[in-house]
Design a protein around this motif. Structure first.
Motif, PDB file in Angstrom:
ATOM      1  N   VAL A  56       1.245  -1.217  -0.105  1.00 19.82           N
ATOM      2  CA  VAL A  56      -0.075   0.351  -0.148  1.00 19.82           C
ATOM      3  C   VAL A  56       0.709   1.429   0.054  1.00 19.82           C
ATOM      4  N   ARG A  57       1.864   1.118   0.828  1.00 17.64           N
ATOM      5  CA  ARG A  57       2.860   3.118   0.975  1.00 17.64           C
ATOM      6  C   ARG A  57       3.375   2.896  -0.858  1.00 17.64           C
ATOM      7  N   VAL A  58       3.947   1.840  -1.053  1.00 15.15           N
ATOM      8  CA  VAL A  58       4.549   1.944  -2.866  1.00 15.15           C
ATOM      9  C   VAL A  58       3.824   2.348  -3.977  1.00 15.15           C
ATOM     10  N   ALA A  59       2.127   1.866  -3.439  1.00 16.67           N
ATOM     11  CA  ALA A  59       1.072   2.760  -3.757  1.00 16.67           C
ATOM     12  C   ALA A  59       0.822   3.927  -4.027  1.00 16.67           C
ATOM     13  N   PHE A  60       0.868   4.536  -2.773  1.00 15.92           N
ATOM     14  CA  PHE A  60       0.756   5.457  -2.507  1.00 15.92           C
ATOM     15  C   PHE A  60       2.183   6.732  -2.958  1.00 15.92           C
TER      16      PHE A  60
END
Length: 81
Positions: free
Chosen positions: A43-47
């Protein structure tokens, strides 16, 4: 007092859910925590790619909450607890 102790016992006779892995039994919460952490990293990579990470007011509590939520979701779906 003895009758009250029997009513207040919190353990079920079924036992804790475990996962057999290379001949050893690992607790299921360990696998759920790992899935939650890996999910929060994704999720952090996507954010970061979407540019949302820069505008988050408190990153650490948000990502910890995402990891906990995903871990609880995996536990609920996989083990029904």
């Amino acid at each position: 007092m003895l009758a009250g102790a029997g009513v207040l016992s919190g353990c079920s006779p079924v036992g804790a859910p475990t996962i057999p892995f290379f001949g050893a039994y690992f607790p299921s919460w360990l696998a759920c925590a790992l899935a939650g952490i890996l999910g929060a990293v994704l999720v952090r990579v996507a954010f970061v790619r979407l540019g949302v990470d820069d505008v988050l007011p408190a990153r650490l509590p948000i990502y910890v909450s995402i990891a906990a939520g995903l871990g609880f979701l995996v536990s609920l779906v996989s083990f029904g607890r």
